[in-house]
Design a protein around this motif. Structure first.
Motif, PDB file in Angstrom:
ATOM      1  N   ARG A 173       0.829  -1.206   0.000  1.00 25.98           N
ATOM      2  CA  ARG A 173       0.000   0.000   0.000  1.00 25.98           C
ATOM      3  C   ARG A 173       0.864   1.257   0.000  1.00 25.98           C
ATOM      4  N   HIS A 176       2.089   2.918  -3.126  1.00 30.20           N
ATOM      5  CA  HIS A 176       1.138   3.760  -3.859  1.00 30.20           C
ATOM      6  C   HIS A 176       0.822   5.060  -3.117  1.00 30.20           C
ATOM      7  N   TYR A 177       1.494   5.287  -2.007  1.00 35.02           N
ATOM      8  CA  TYR A 177       1.272   6.505  -1.232  1.00 35.02           C
ATOM      9  C   TYR A 177       1.676   7.721  -2.066  1.00 35.02           C
ATOM     10  N   SER A 296     -11.866  -1.500  -4.005  1.00 36.18           N
ATOM     11  CA  SER A 296     -11.087  -0.649  -4.904  1.00 36.18           C
ATOM     12  C   SER A 296     -11.892   0.567  -5.332  1.00 36.18           C
ATOM     13  N   TYR A 463      -8.554  -2.270   4.874  1.00 41.38           N
ATOM     14  CA  TYR A 463      -7.390  -1.907   4.066  1.00 41.38           C
ATOM     15  C   TYR A 463      -7.814  -1.965   2.598  1.00 41.38           C
ATOM     16  N   PRO A 466      -4.862  -1.030  -3.030  1.00 45.42           N
ATOM     17  CA  PRO A 466      -4.012   0.099  -3.422  1.00 45.42           C
ATOM     18  C   PRO A 466      -4.098   0.436  -4.901  1.00 45.42           C
ATOM     19  N   ARG A 469      -8.115   4.260  -6.901  1.00 41.85           N
ATOM     20  CA  ARG A 469      -7.839   5.664  -6.622  1.00 41.85           C
ATOM     21  C   ARG A 469      -9.172   6.358  -6.386  1.00 41.85           C
TER      22      ARG A 469
END
Length: 531
Positions: A173, A176-177, A296, A463, A466, A469
Motif C-alpha cells: 500500500r 502507492h502513497y 477498490s 485496508y 491500493p 484511486r
C-alpha cells in the motif's frame, strides 16, 4: 439560425472596434477556458503513471488508477444518504498549483536488503507452522479471491486474507502513497519495510534457539544505525508495521517466548504499528487486523454499509471461535455453554480441523445474522473477529478492556458505549453474568444507535485495494500514516524545544493511572503470549 447570425455579426463588429489591449484580454480568457479541457482529455488518454493533472473529484468518472488495476466504478456521491454514516466527510478541496500538498506528509522508504522482506517470502510454506501461507501472500497480501457463495458477499472486493498478512499489505500500500520521496531530508517520517512478524513466525515453534529468533532483529538494528537517516533523530522519525502481536517480540530474558526485537533500545525510539500493542509501551500503536474486505472503489464501501445496516438479524448474539481448554483463565468454554443453552445465540465452531472461520462467507453469514457478536480473549487479548463483526454491522461485546479499549485508540470512539458492550470476565467466571439477559435489557433505540456507530466505523478498519484511486474516506492505512506523521511531528517539536520527547515515560505506572488500570498486571500480560 437568423438570431445566431445576428449575434455573430454583432460580436464581429465589437471585435473590430475593440482596442488591441482588449483583444489581448479576450484572447487570454479564451486560452485559459480551453486549456483545462485539453489537459483533462489528455489525462483520460494517458493514465499510465497514475498521476492526474487536475484534482480527481468524487463525482468525476475519470480515475487515476494504474492501467493494470481493477475496473473503475462510477462514483456517485451527491444526495447519497450513506454519506452521513461515514466519519471522514468527503473533501472537495482543490489543489493550488503554487502549494505543495505533500508538505509535512512526505515519507521516505528504506531500501532494505532483501533478507529483511523479500527473501522471507521465498519459502512461504514455512512462514507459519500450522498451514501453508503461499496462497495468503498472493494478490499483494490479500490472498486468493473469495467465492461469493449464496451471495453473502458483494462483488469482487473480498479475499481470503490471512490475519497475519499486515506487513505485506502495508508495504504494497505504501508503494502507492502519493507523498513518497527519494530525498530522506525532505521526509517527515521514514518507513522500515521489515517483515518482522513473518520472520519470527518461522521460529516460534519447533525448538529454535534464541540466537536464531533474534538474528534478524539484531541485524536490522545494526543496518539502521549505519544509515544517516537514523542518526538524525536516532530513529524517532522511523516507523515499522508489524503483523503479529507485541508479545511475540518482548523476550527480556535469555530464554522464553519470541524474539527481543521490541525490547532493544533502538527499536523503542521508533513508532511501532502492530495488530496488538502493549498497554505499557507508548511507542506502540495498535492497527486493525486485516479483514477480508479490500474495496477498490468508494461505492463498494457505501453499498456494503447499506447492507450492514439493513440486514435481518435472527440471533440476539453469536460467537465464532473455539474453546481454549489448555488455558486456565479462559472464559470461552463458559461462553460457548451459555450460547448453546439459548435459542437466541448462533455458534460458528472454529475448533479442530474446521475451517469455518477461515472463509469470509461463513463468518459474514453468521455475523450479519446477529445483533451482538461476542469477542472474548483467545490466544491473546485481541482478535481479528472484532473487525469482522464491525464489518458485518454486528455490535461487539468485549470481556476485557485490552481486547480493544486500550488498543485501537486512533480508530474507535473513546466512549466505548457508543459502539460496544462490556461484560467483565469475572462475571462470566463466577456465573453471575447471564449474557442473554444483559443484552436483552438494552433498549431497541440504543441498539439502533450503536449499530449506526459500528457501520460508521467500517471505512476506518479496512485496508483498501491500493490499485484503486478514490477520495472520500480514510481507511486503516490512512489513519495509521496520519497518526505516525502527527506523532513524529510532536516529537520533533519537543526535541527542538529541549523537552523530554514523548517516548520517555514511566511505562509501569502509565496504565495504572488509566480508567482500566485495575484490569492489568504486568506479569499477566507477558504470560498471555505463551498461549
Amino acid at each position: 439560425m437568423k438570431k445566431r447570425r445576428n449575434i455573430m455579426e454583432k460580436l464581429s463588429i465589437v471585435w473590430k472596434k475593440s482596442s488591441k489591449k482588449l483583444r489581448l484580454v479576450f484572447l487570454v480568457f479564451f486560452i485559459l477556458s480551453v486549456f483545462p479541457l485539453f489537459t483533462h482529455y489528455y489525462a483520460l488518454l494517458d493514465n499510465k503513471n497514475s498521476v492526474a493533472l487536475f484534482p480527481n473529484y468524487p463525482n468525476s468518472h475519470v480515475s487515476t488508477i494504474n492501467s493494470t488495476s481493477n475496473p473503475v466504478c462510477d462514483i456517485k456521491l451527491d444526495h447519497d444518504p450513506t454519506l452521513t454514516m461515514v466519519e471522514n466527510k468527503i473533501k472537495l478541496v482543490s489543489k493550488h498549483p503554487d502549494t505543495d500538498p505533500c508538505t509535512g506528509r512526505y515519507i521516505y522508504v528504506h531500501d532494505l536488503p532483501s533478507r529483511f522482506n523479500e527473501d522471507i517470502l521465498k519459502n512461504c510454506s514455512s512462514l507459519i507452522r500450522w498451514f501453508d501461507m503461499c496462497e495468503s501472500i498472493s494478490n499483494m497480501g490479500f490472498g486468493p479471491l473469495a467465492q461469493n457463495i449464496d451471495q453473502i458477499l458483494q462483488n469482487k472486493s473480498w479475499y481470503i486474507t490471512n490475519q497475519f498478512a499486515l506487513e505485506l499489505i502495508f508495504h504494497n500500500r505504501i508503494k502507492h502513497y502519493k507523498c513518497l520521496t527519494n530525498d530522506s531530508k525532505k521526509a517527515s517520517a521514514i518507513y522500515v519495510p521489515f517483515y518482522a512478524g513473518l520472520d519470527i513466525g518461522r521460529y516460534l515453534w519447533g525448538g529454535f534457539n534464541t540466537s536464531v529468533r533474534d538474528s534478524n532483529a539484531k541485524e536490522i538494528v545494526k543496518w539502521l544505525k549505519k544509515k544517516p537517516e537514523w542518526k538524525y533523530m536516532r530513529g524517532r522519525d522511523h516507523f515499522f508495521a508489524i503483523g503479529r502481536i507485541t508479545w511475540d517480540f518482548k523476550r527480556e530474558k535469555k530464554f522464553g517466548w519470541g524474539s527481543k526485537l521490541m525490547v532493544l533500545p533502538e527499536i523503542k525510539n521508533a513508532t511501532i504499528l502492530i495488530i496488538e500493542s502493549s498497554p505499557y509501551s507508548k511507542n506502540e500503536y495498535a492497527v486493525p487486523y486485516p479483514t477480508y474486505f479490500h474495496p477498490s472503489c468508494i461505492n463498494d464501501v457505501f453499498e456494503w454499509q447499506k447492507r450492514a445496516r439493513k440486514g435481518e438479524r435472527k440471533y440476539l448474539f453469536s460467537f465464532a471461535g473455539g474453546p481454549r481448554p489448555n488455558m486456565e483463565d479462559s472464559i470461552r468454554s463458559k461462553i460457548i455453554n451459555q450460547c448453546l443453552s439459548s435459542q437466541k445465540c448462533g455458534l460458528l465452531d472454529c475448533s479442530g480441523s474446521s475451517n469455518n472461520c477461515d472463509h469470509p462467507v461463513h463468518v459474514m453469514k453468521m455475523f450479519q445474522s446477529s445483533v451482538f457478536c461476542l469477542q472474548p480473549t483467545g490466544d491473546s487479548y485481541t482478535r481479528r473477529s472484532t473487525f469482522d463483526s464491525i464489518l458485518a454491522g454486528c455490535i461487539p461485546v468485549f470481556f476485557h478492556p485490552a481486547s480493544t479499549y486500550v488498543q485501537y485508540i486512533w480508530y474507535l470512539p473513546r466512549d466505548y458505549t457508543k459502539y460496544s458492550v462490556f461484560i467483565s470476565e469475572s462475571g462470566i467466571r463466577n456465573g453471575k453474568a447471564n449474557i442473554k439477559e444483559i443484552l436483552s435489557q438494552i433498549p431497541e433505540e440504543q441498539v439502533v444507535a450503536m449499530r449506526e456507530e459500528v457501520v460508521r466505523i467500517i471505512p476506518r478498519v479496512i485496508y483498501a485495494d491500493p490499485r484503486g484511486r478514490f477520495e472520500g474516506f480514510e481507511d486503516a492505512f490512512d489513519v495509521a500514516v496520519n497518526g505516525v506523521l502527527q506523532r513524529v511531528d510532536r516529537i520533533r517539536r519537543e526535541m527542538k524545544e529541549g523537552k523530554t520527547f514523548s517516548s520517555d515515560f514511566d511505562q509501569e505506572n502509565s496504565i495504572r493511572k488509566h480508567e482500566w488500570g485495575k484490569f492489568f498486571t504486568k506479569s499477566k500480560e507477558v504470560d498471555s503470549s505463551m498461549a
